[in-house]
Design an enzyme around this catalytic site. Sequence first.
Site, PDB file in Angstrom:
ATOM      1  N   CYS A 115      80.096 -39.493  27.773  1.00 22.27           N
ATOM      2  CA  CYS A 115      79.529 -39.692  26.438  1.00 22.27           C
ATOM      3  C   CYS A 115      78.438 -40.726  26.623  1.00 22.27           C
ATOM      4  O   CYS A 115      78.739 -41.908  26.800  1.00 22.27           O
ATOM      5  CB  CYS A 115      80.595 -40.175  25.455  1.00 22.27           C
ATOM      6  SG  CYS A 115      79.900 -40.651  23.852  1.00 22.27           S
ATOM      7  N   CYS A 118      78.308 -43.346  23.386  1.00 22.84           N
ATOM      8  CA  CYS A 118      79.338 -44.355  23.089  1.00 22.84           C
ATOM      9  C   CYS A 118      80.452 -44.174  24.098  1.00 22.84           C
ATOM     10  O   CYS A 118      80.230 -44.440  25.296  1.00 22.84           O
ATOM     11  CB  CYS A 118      79.805 -44.300  21.636  1.00 22.84           C
ATOM     12  SG  CYS A 118      80.160 -42.663  20.970  1.00 22.84           S
ATOM     13  N   SER A 119      81.615 -43.730  23.673  1.00 25.78           N
ATOM     14  CA  SER A 119      82.693 -43.564  24.645  1.00 25.78           C
ATOM     15  C   SER A 119      83.621 -42.444  24.214  1.00 25.78           C
ATOM     16  O   SER A 119      84.823 -42.520  24.422  1.00 25.78           O
ATOM     17  CB  SER A 119      83.489 -44.858  24.781  1.00 25.78           C
ATOM     18  OG  SER A 119      84.045 -45.200  23.536  1.00 25.78           O
ATOM     19  N   CYS A 120      83.067 -41.392  23.615  1.00 27.41           N
ATOM     20  CA  CYS A 120      83.890 -40.283  23.144  1.00 27.41           C
ATOM     21  C   CYS A 120      84.713 -39.731  24.306  1.00 27.41           C
ATOM     22  O   CYS A 120      84.195 -39.506  25.402  1.00 27.41           O
ATOM     23  CB  CYS A 120      83.002 -39.200  22.546  1.00 27.41           C
ATOM     24  SG  CYS A 120      82.161 -39.798  21.064  1.00 27.41           S
TER      25      CYS A 120
END
Lengths: 214, 219
Positions: A115, A118-120
Amino acid sequence: MSHDHSHDDDDHHHHHHDNHYSDMQARVKALETLLTEKGLIDPAAIDRIVETYETKVGPRNGAQVVAKAWSDPNFADWLRRDATAAIASLGFTGRQGEHMRAVFNTPETHNLIVCTLCSCYPWAVLGLPPVWYKAPAYRSRAVIDPRGVLAEFDLTLPQETKIRVWDSTAELRYLVIPERPAASEGMDEAALADLVSRDAMIGTALAKTPETAL
Amino acid sequence: MNGPHDLGGQMGFGPVAPEPNEPYFHAEWEKRALGITLSCGAFGAWNIDESRHARENIPPADYLGASYYEIWTRAVDMLLERHGFATAEELRSGHALEQGRVPKRVLKADMVDGALAKGGPCDRPLDTAPLFAVGDHVRTKNFNPTGHTRLPRYARAKIGVVEAVQGSFVFPDDNAHGRGENPQWVYTVVFDGVEIWGDGADPSLTVSIDAWESYLERM
Protein backbone atom coordinates in the site's frame (compact mmCIF):
# COMPACT_ATOMS: atom_id res chain seq x y z
CA MET A 1 6.37 -1.15 29.42
CA SER A 2 8.44 -4.28 29.17
CA HIS A 3 8.68 -4.12 25.41
CA ASP A 4 10.42 -0.77 25.28
CA HIS A 5 13.57 -0.97 23.22
CA SER A 6 13.32 -4.73 23.05
CA HIS A 7 13.90 -4.52 19.32
CA ASP A 8 17.17 -4.27 17.48
CA ASP A 9 18.27 -0.65 17.73
CA ASP A 10 20.59 -1.13 14.79
CA ASP A 11 17.63 -1.32 12.42
CA HIS A 12 18.05 1.95 10.62
CA HIS A 13 14.35 2.42 10.07
CA HIS A 14 13.73 2.55 13.78
CA HIS A 15 16.39 4.81 15.12
CA HIS A 16 14.58 7.99 14.20
CA HIS A 17 11.57 7.20 16.33
CA ASP A 18 13.37 5.76 19.31
CA ASN A 19 14.03 9.35 20.36
CA HIS A 20 10.31 9.94 20.56
CA TYR A 21 9.51 6.90 22.68
CA SER A 22 9.48 8.61 26.05
CA ASP A 23 7.57 11.56 24.58
CA MET A 24 5.03 9.26 23.00
CA GLN A 25 4.54 7.23 26.16
CA ALA A 26 3.66 10.40 28.03
CA ARG A 27 1.54 11.75 25.22
CA VAL A 28 -0.53 8.62 24.67
CA LYS A 29 -0.96 8.13 28.41
CA ALA A 30 -2.27 11.69 28.67
CA LEU A 31 -4.64 11.09 25.77
CA GLU A 32 -6.00 7.90 27.33
CA THR A 33 -6.46 9.67 30.68
CA LEU A 34 -8.28 12.58 29.06
CA LEU A 35 -10.60 10.40 27.01
CA THR A 36 -11.33 8.14 29.98
CA GLU A 37 -12.17 11.13 32.20
CA LYS A 38 -14.56 12.36 29.53
CA GLY A 39 -16.23 8.96 29.27
CA LEU A 40 -15.27 8.70 25.60
CA ILE A 41 -13.27 5.50 25.82
CA ASP A 42 -13.25 2.37 27.95
CA PRO A 43 -9.68 1.29 28.81
CA ALA A 44 -10.96 -2.30 29.06
CA ALA A 45 -12.07 -2.07 25.42
CA ILE A 46 -8.53 -1.10 24.48
CA ASP A 47 -7.21 -4.11 26.41
CA ARG A 48 -9.65 -6.28 24.49
CA ILE A 49 -8.62 -4.86 21.10
CA VAL A 50 -4.92 -5.42 21.87
CA GLU A 51 -5.59 -8.92 23.17
CA THR A 52 -7.54 -9.76 20.01
CA TYR A 53 -4.71 -8.77 17.70
CA GLU A 54 -1.98 -10.23 19.89
CA THR A 55 -3.61 -13.62 20.36
CA LYS A 56 -6.54 -14.26 17.99
CA VAL A 57 -6.23 -12.50 14.66
CA GLY A 58 -2.96 -13.22 12.93
CA PRO A 59 -1.22 -14.88 10.01
CA ARG A 60 -2.32 -18.37 11.05
CA ASN A 61 -5.75 -17.43 9.74
CA GLY A 62 -4.31 -16.74 6.30
CA ALA A 63 -2.18 -19.88 6.41
CA GLN A 64 -5.36 -21.92 6.90
CA VAL A 65 -6.88 -20.27 3.84
CA VAL A 66 -3.80 -21.12 1.76
CA ALA A 67 -3.64 -24.70 3.02
CA LYS A 68 -7.28 -25.24 2.15
CA ALA A 69 -6.76 -23.73 -1.31
CA TRP A 70 -3.87 -26.16 -1.86
CA SER A 71 -5.93 -29.12 -0.68
CA ASP A 72 -9.33 -28.41 -2.16
CA PRO A 73 -9.67 -27.31 -5.81
CA ASN A 74 -13.28 -26.27 -5.25
CA PHE A 75 -12.22 -23.96 -2.45
CA ALA A 76 -9.44 -22.56 -4.64
CA ASP A 77 -11.99 -21.82 -7.37
CA TRP A 78 -14.26 -20.14 -4.85
CA LEU A 79 -11.31 -18.03 -3.65
CA ARG A 80 -10.65 -16.91 -7.22
CA ARG A 81 -14.31 -16.00 -7.80
CA ASP A 82 -15.25 -14.53 -4.44
CA ALA A 83 -12.44 -14.46 -1.91
CA THR A 84 -14.50 -12.51 0.63
CA ALA A 85 -17.12 -15.26 0.86
CA ALA A 86 -14.64 -18.14 0.64
CA ILE A 87 -12.51 -16.69 3.46
CA ALA A 88 -15.60 -15.86 5.53
CA SER A 89 -16.63 -19.53 5.30
CA LEU A 90 -13.58 -20.28 7.49
CA GLY A 91 -14.69 -17.65 10.00
CA PHE A 92 -12.24 -14.91 9.05
CA THR A 93 -14.20 -11.71 8.59
CA GLY A 94 -14.26 -8.18 9.81
CA ARG A 95 -12.11 -5.13 10.06
CA GLN A 96 -9.72 -4.73 7.13
CA GLY A 97 -11.01 -7.94 5.64
CA GLU A 98 -14.37 -6.65 4.46
CA HIS A 99 -13.48 -6.99 0.77
CA MET A 100 -10.89 -9.63 -0.04
CA ARG A 101 -9.16 -10.76 -3.19
CA ALA A 102 -6.82 -13.75 -3.44
CA VAL A 103 -4.03 -13.65 -6.03
CA PHE A 104 -2.32 -16.87 -7.00
CA ASN A 105 1.37 -17.25 -7.73
CA THR A 106 2.17 -19.39 -10.77
CA PRO A 107 5.42 -20.67 -12.24
CA GLU A 108 5.35 -17.62 -14.54
CA THR A 109 4.17 -14.85 -12.19
CA HIS A 110 4.99 -13.81 -8.65
CA ASN A 111 2.62 -11.47 -6.78
CA LEU A 112 3.63 -8.81 -4.28
CA ILE A 113 1.31 -6.68 -2.14
CA VAL A 114 1.91 -3.11 -1.00
CA CYS A 115 0.00 0.00 0.00
CA THR A 116 2.02 2.97 -1.21
CA LEU A 117 -0.45 5.47 0.28
CA CYS A 118 -0.70 4.20 3.85
CA SER A 119 -0.65 0.68 5.23
CA CYS A 120 -3.73 -1.10 3.89
CA TYR A 121 -3.35 -4.74 4.82
CA PRO A 122 -5.70 -7.72 5.23
CA TRP A 123 -6.00 -7.70 9.03
CA ALA A 124 -8.66 -10.44 9.07
CA VAL A 125 -6.27 -13.00 7.61
CA LEU A 126 -2.80 -11.66 8.48
CA GLY A 127 -3.35 -9.64 11.65
CA LEU A 128 -1.58 -6.33 12.17
CA PRO A 129 1.08 -5.45 9.61
CA PRO A 130 4.78 -5.56 10.49
CA VAL A 131 6.68 -2.28 10.87
CA TRP A 132 8.53 -2.72 7.57
CA TYR A 133 5.27 -2.98 5.64
CA LYS A 134 4.21 0.43 6.94
CA ALA A 135 7.61 2.08 6.57
CA PRO A 136 8.71 4.34 3.68
CA ALA A 137 11.44 2.02 2.39
CA TYR A 138 8.97 -0.72 1.47
CA ARG A 139 6.09 1.52 0.40
CA SER A 140 8.31 3.58 -1.91
CA ARG A 141 10.26 0.78 -3.55
CA ALA A 142 7.87 -2.16 -3.87
CA VAL A 143 6.29 -0.58 -6.96
CA ILE A 144 9.49 0.56 -8.70
CA ASP A 145 12.11 -1.98 -7.65
CA PRO A 146 10.35 -5.11 -6.45
CA ARG A 147 13.27 -7.37 -7.30
CA GLY A 148 15.55 -5.20 -5.17
CA VAL A 149 13.04 -5.36 -2.32
CA LEU A 150 12.70 -9.13 -2.63
CA ALA A 151 16.50 -9.50 -2.54
CA GLU A 152 16.43 -7.76 0.86
CA PHE A 153 14.16 -10.60 2.00
CA ASP A 154 16.70 -13.09 0.56
CA LEU A 155 14.31 -13.96 -2.24
CA THR A 156 15.85 -13.96 -5.71
CA LEU A 157 13.50 -14.98 -8.49
CA PRO A 158 14.57 -16.02 -11.99
CA GLN A 159 14.73 -13.08 -14.41
CA GLU A 160 12.02 -14.67 -16.54
CA THR A 161 9.56 -14.68 -13.64
CA LYS A 162 7.13 -11.82 -14.08
CA ILE A 163 6.52 -9.66 -11.04
CA ARG A 164 3.01 -8.42 -10.45
CA VAL A 165 2.69 -5.70 -7.81
CA TRP A 166 -0.75 -4.92 -6.37
CA ASP A 167 -1.01 -1.46 -4.82
CA SER A 168 -3.92 -1.52 -2.34
CA THR A 169 -5.35 1.88 -3.26
CA ALA A 170 -9.02 1.08 -2.58
CA GLU A 171 -10.78 -1.06 0.04
CA LEU A 172 -9.86 -4.41 -1.49
CA ARG A 173 -7.37 -6.32 0.62
CA TYR A 174 -5.10 -8.83 -1.06
CA LEU A 175 -3.87 -12.24 0.00
CA VAL A 176 -1.12 -13.94 -2.02
CA ILE A 177 -1.65 -17.67 -2.46
CA PRO A 178 1.91 -18.99 -2.85
CA GLU A 179 2.62 -22.04 -4.96
CA ARG A 180 2.31 -25.34 -3.17
CA PRO A 181 5.85 -26.58 -2.56
CA ALA A 182 7.15 -29.77 -4.10
CA ALA A 183 7.19 -32.86 -1.93
CA SER A 184 4.17 -31.77 0.08
CA GLU A 185 1.89 -34.50 -1.26
CA GLY A 186 -0.02 -36.36 1.38
CA MET A 187 0.31 -33.63 3.99
CA ASP A 188 -2.92 -32.63 5.71
CA GLU A 189 -4.14 -29.05 5.93
CA ALA A 190 -2.67 -28.45 9.37
CA ALA A 191 0.77 -29.58 8.22
CA LEU A 192 0.48 -27.57 5.01
CA ALA A 193 -0.43 -24.44 6.95
CA ASP A 194 2.90 -24.72 8.76
CA LEU A 195 4.62 -24.18 5.42
CA VAL A 196 2.95 -20.80 4.92
CA SER A 197 4.61 -17.78 6.48
CA ARG A 198 3.08 -14.35 6.72
CA ASP A 199 5.66 -13.05 4.27
CA ALA A 200 4.66 -15.69 1.72
CA MET A 201 1.12 -14.27 1.85
CA ILE A 202 2.44 -10.72 1.22
CA GLY A 203 4.74 -12.00 -1.51
CA THR A 204 8.10 -11.29 0.10
CA ALA A 205 8.76 -15.02 0.55
CA LEU A 206 7.81 -18.36 -0.98
CA ALA A 207 6.14 -21.19 0.87
CA LYS A 208 8.56 -23.31 2.85
CA THR A 209 9.33 -26.81 1.67
CA PRO A 210 8.67 -29.68 4.06
CA GLU A 211 12.46 -29.91 4.61
CA THR A 212 13.06 -26.23 5.38
CA ALA A 213 10.00 -26.11 7.64
CA LEU A 214 11.50 -28.70 9.99
CA MET B 1 -3.29 15.64 -2.03
CA ASN B 2 0.36 15.36 -2.90
CA GLY B 3 1.32 14.65 0.68
CA PRO B 4 4.22 12.86 2.31
CA HIS B 5 2.16 9.66 2.43
CA ASP B 6 2.22 9.21 -1.37
CA LEU B 7 5.46 7.28 -1.41
CA GLY B 8 5.34 5.06 -4.51
CA GLY B 9 8.55 5.46 -6.52
CA GLN B 10 10.28 7.89 -4.14
CA MET B 11 13.93 7.17 -3.53
CA GLY B 12 16.40 7.52 -0.72
CA PHE B 13 14.71 5.63 2.13
CA GLY B 14 17.33 2.90 2.18
CA PRO B 15 16.85 -0.86 2.34
CA VAL B 16 13.88 -2.64 3.83
CA ALA B 17 14.98 -4.06 7.14
CA PRO B 18 12.84 -7.01 8.22
CA GLU B 19 13.27 -7.77 11.90
CA PRO B 20 13.86 -11.29 13.11
CA ASN B 21 10.98 -12.44 15.32
CA GLU B 22 9.45 -9.03 15.14
CA PRO B 23 6.94 -8.18 17.87
CA TYR B 24 3.54 -6.72 17.00
CA PHE B 25 4.31 -3.72 19.18
CA HIS B 26 7.61 -2.06 20.07
CA ALA B 27 6.35 -0.21 23.12
CA GLU B 28 3.37 -0.30 25.44
CA TRP B 29 2.13 3.05 24.13
CA GLU B 30 1.77 1.61 20.63
CA LYS B 31 -0.85 -0.83 21.94
CA ARG B 32 -2.77 1.99 23.59
CA ALA B 33 -2.48 4.15 20.46
CA LEU B 34 -4.01 1.36 18.36
CA GLY B 35 -6.85 0.87 20.83
CA ILE B 36 -7.52 4.59 21.26
CA THR B 37 -7.63 5.08 17.48
CA LEU B 38 -10.11 2.23 16.99
CA SER B 39 -12.19 3.32 19.99
CA CYS B 40 -12.43 6.90 18.74
CA GLY B 41 -13.30 5.63 15.26
CA ALA B 42 -16.29 3.90 16.85
CA PHE B 43 -17.79 7.30 17.79
CA GLY B 44 -19.15 7.40 14.26
CA ALA B 45 -18.09 11.05 13.95
CA TRP B 46 -15.61 10.55 11.12
CA ASN B 47 -14.93 7.88 8.52
CA ILE B 48 -11.82 6.04 7.42
CA ASP B 49 -11.26 8.45 4.54
CA GLU B 50 -11.24 11.46 6.83
CA SER B 51 -8.81 9.57 9.10
CA ARG B 52 -6.48 8.88 6.20
CA HIS B 53 -6.66 12.52 5.14
CA ALA B 54 -5.82 13.66 8.67
CA ARG B 55 -2.69 11.49 8.56
CA GLU B 56 -1.58 12.71 5.14
CA ASN B 57 -1.99 16.31 6.33
CA ILE B 58 0.84 15.93 8.83
CA PRO B 59 3.73 18.12 7.60
CA PRO B 60 6.20 16.07 5.53
CA ALA B 61 9.18 16.34 7.88
CA ASP B 62 7.03 15.25 10.82
CA TYR B 63 5.31 12.46 8.88
CA LEU B 64 8.53 10.96 7.59
CA GLY B 65 10.18 11.25 11.00
CA ALA B 66 7.32 9.60 12.87
CA SER B 67 6.61 5.97 13.60
CA TYR B 68 3.30 4.69 12.31
CA TYR B 69 1.44 4.77 15.61
CA GLU B 70 2.78 8.27 16.20
CA ILE B 71 1.18 9.28 12.90
CA TRP B 72 -2.07 7.68 14.05
CA THR B 73 -1.95 9.50 17.38
CA ARG B 74 -1.33 12.90 15.79
CA ALA B 75 -4.28 12.31 13.47
CA VAL B 76 -6.58 11.29 16.35
CA ASP B 77 -5.65 14.48 18.23
CA MET B 78 -6.56 16.49 15.14
CA LEU B 79 -9.88 14.67 14.66
CA LEU B 80 -10.91 14.90 18.33
CA GLU B 81 -10.39 18.65 18.24
CA ARG B 82 -12.00 19.16 14.83
CA HIS B 83 -15.14 17.30 15.87
CA GLY B 84 -15.48 18.95 19.27
CA PHE B 85 -14.66 16.00 21.52
CA ALA B 86 -11.61 17.65 23.09
CA THR B 87 -10.04 21.10 23.07
CA ALA B 88 -6.42 21.85 22.27
CA GLU B 89 -5.89 22.73 25.92
CA GLU B 90 -7.34 19.40 27.07
CA LEU B 91 -5.15 17.53 24.62
CA ARG B 92 -2.11 19.42 25.95
CA SER B 93 -2.95 18.91 29.60
CA GLY B 94 -4.33 15.37 29.39
CA HIS B 95 -7.30 16.27 31.59
CA ALA B 96 -10.96 17.03 31.00
CA LEU B 97 -11.85 20.70 31.31
CA GLU B 98 -15.29 20.81 29.75
CA GLN B 99 -18.08 18.51 28.61
CA GLY B 100 -17.50 18.56 24.85
CA ARG B 101 -19.46 16.70 22.25
CA VAL B 102 -21.16 13.42 23.12
CA PRO B 103 -20.51 10.63 20.60
CA LYS B 104 -23.13 8.38 19.05
CA ARG B 105 -21.52 5.42 20.79
CA VAL B 106 -18.70 4.64 23.17
CA LEU B 107 -16.95 1.34 22.53
CA LYS B 108 -17.16 -0.78 25.67
CA ALA B 109 -15.17 -3.95 26.21
CA ASP B 110 -18.15 -6.22 25.58
CA MET B 111 -18.74 -4.53 22.22
CA VAL B 112 -15.21 -5.05 20.87
CA ASP B 113 -15.58 -8.53 19.42
CA GLY B 114 -18.73 -7.62 17.56
CA ALA B 115 -17.33 -4.34 16.26
CA LEU B 116 -14.13 -5.93 14.96
CA ALA B 117 -16.04 -8.81 13.37
CA LYS B 118 -18.41 -6.42 11.65
CA GLY B 119 -15.72 -4.10 10.29
CA GLY B 120 -16.79 -1.32 7.97
CA PRO B 121 -17.89 -2.63 4.58
CA CYS B 122 -17.88 0.20 2.04
CA ASP B 123 -19.46 -1.42 -1.02
CA ARG B 124 -22.62 0.42 -2.03
CA PRO B 125 -25.09 -0.56 -4.73
CA LEU B 126 -25.26 1.60 -7.85
CA ASP B 127 -28.05 1.90 -10.40
CA THR B 128 -25.76 2.92 -13.22
CA ALA B 129 -23.75 0.45 -15.30
CA PRO B 130 -19.96 0.59 -15.24
CA LEU B 131 -18.49 2.83 -17.96
CA PHE B 132 -15.56 0.53 -18.61
CA ALA B 133 -15.27 -3.18 -19.28
CA VAL B 134 -12.53 -5.75 -18.81
CA GLY B 135 -9.93 -5.31 -21.54
CA ASP B 136 -10.57 -1.61 -22.11
CA HIS B 137 -7.54 0.63 -22.42
CA VAL B 138 -7.88 3.61 -20.11
CA ARG B 139 -5.80 6.62 -19.17
CA THR B 140 -5.68 7.83 -15.59
CA LYS B 141 -6.40 11.50 -15.21
CA ASN B 142 -3.72 14.03 -14.55
CA PHE B 143 -4.77 16.01 -11.51
CA ASN B 144 -3.21 17.30 -8.35
CA PRO B 145 -6.07 17.92 -5.94
CA THR B 146 -5.48 19.72 -2.66
CA GLY B 147 -7.96 17.34 -0.98
CA HIS B 148 -7.83 13.60 -0.41
CA THR B 149 -7.45 11.20 -3.31
CA ARG B 150 -6.54 7.54 -3.67
CA LEU B 151 -4.92 7.90 -7.09
CA PRO B 152 -1.18 7.81 -6.38
CA ARG B 153 1.04 10.35 -8.17
CA TYR B 154 3.05 7.67 -9.97
CA ALA B 155 -0.15 6.37 -11.60
CA ARG B 156 -1.48 9.66 -12.96
CA ALA B 157 -1.69 10.29 -16.74
CA LYS B 158 -0.70 6.67 -17.45
CA ILE B 159 -2.24 4.20 -19.85
CA GLY B 160 -3.34 0.86 -18.51
CA VAL B 161 -5.80 -1.96 -19.07
CA VAL B 162 -8.92 -2.70 -17.07
CA GLU B 163 -8.47 -6.17 -15.64
CA ALA B 164 -11.50 -6.39 -13.39
CA VAL B 165 -14.61 -4.50 -12.42
CA GLN B 166 -14.52 -4.82 -8.66
CA GLY B 167 -17.89 -3.40 -7.71
CA SER B 168 -19.12 -0.04 -6.50
CA PHE B 169 -17.64 1.58 -3.44
CA VAL B 170 -17.77 4.77 -1.38
CA PHE B 171 -15.74 7.50 -3.12
CA PRO B 172 -12.99 8.60 -0.72
CA ASP B 173 -12.23 11.90 -2.46
CA ASP B 174 -15.70 13.12 -1.41
CA ASN B 175 -16.24 11.07 1.73
CA ALA B 176 -13.05 12.37 3.37
CA HIS B 177 -14.44 15.90 3.23
CA GLY B 178 -18.04 15.38 4.38
CA ARG B 179 -19.41 15.57 0.86
CA GLY B 180 -21.20 12.23 1.04
CA GLU B 181 -20.39 8.67 0.04
CA ASN B 182 -21.16 9.18 -3.67
CA PRO B 183 -20.27 5.60 -4.62
CA GLN B 184 -18.57 4.85 -7.94
CA TRP B 185 -17.45 1.77 -9.80
CA VAL B 186 -13.94 0.62 -8.95
CA TYR B 187 -11.67 -1.10 -11.47
CA THR B 188 -8.40 -2.93 -11.18
CA VAL B 189 -6.17 -1.24 -13.77
CA VAL B 190 -2.87 -2.84 -14.76
CA PHE B 191 0.10 -0.84 -16.04
CA ASP B 192 3.35 -2.06 -17.53
CA GLY B 193 6.33 -1.03 -15.43
CA VAL B 194 7.77 0.74 -18.47
CA GLU B 195 4.63 2.87 -18.86
CA ILE B 196 5.02 4.11 -15.30
CA TRP B 197 8.76 4.25 -14.80
CA GLY B 198 10.05 4.69 -18.36
CA ASP B 199 13.57 3.90 -19.45
CA GLY B 200 15.34 1.41 -17.26
CA ALA B 201 12.15 -0.07 -15.79
CA ASP B 202 12.06 -3.78 -15.08
CA PRO B 203 10.52 -5.22 -18.29
CA SER B 204 8.91 -8.06 -16.34
CA LEU B 205 7.08 -5.71 -13.95
CA THR B 206 3.40 -4.88 -13.94
CA VAL B 207 1.73 -2.73 -11.29
CA SER B 208 -1.99 -2.49 -10.65
CA ILE B 209 -4.08 -0.04 -8.72
CA ASP B 210 -7.76 -0.08 -7.81
CA ALA B 211 -9.17 3.06 -9.42
CA TRP B 212 -12.52 4.76 -8.95
CA GLU B 213 -14.30 5.48 -12.22
CA SER B 214 -13.80 9.25 -12.12
CA TYR B 215 -10.01 8.69 -12.08
CA LEU B 216 -10.20 7.19 -15.58
CA GLU B 217 -10.83 8.27 -19.14
CA ARG B 218 -11.31 6.13 -22.21
CA MET B 219 -8.49 5.90 -24.71
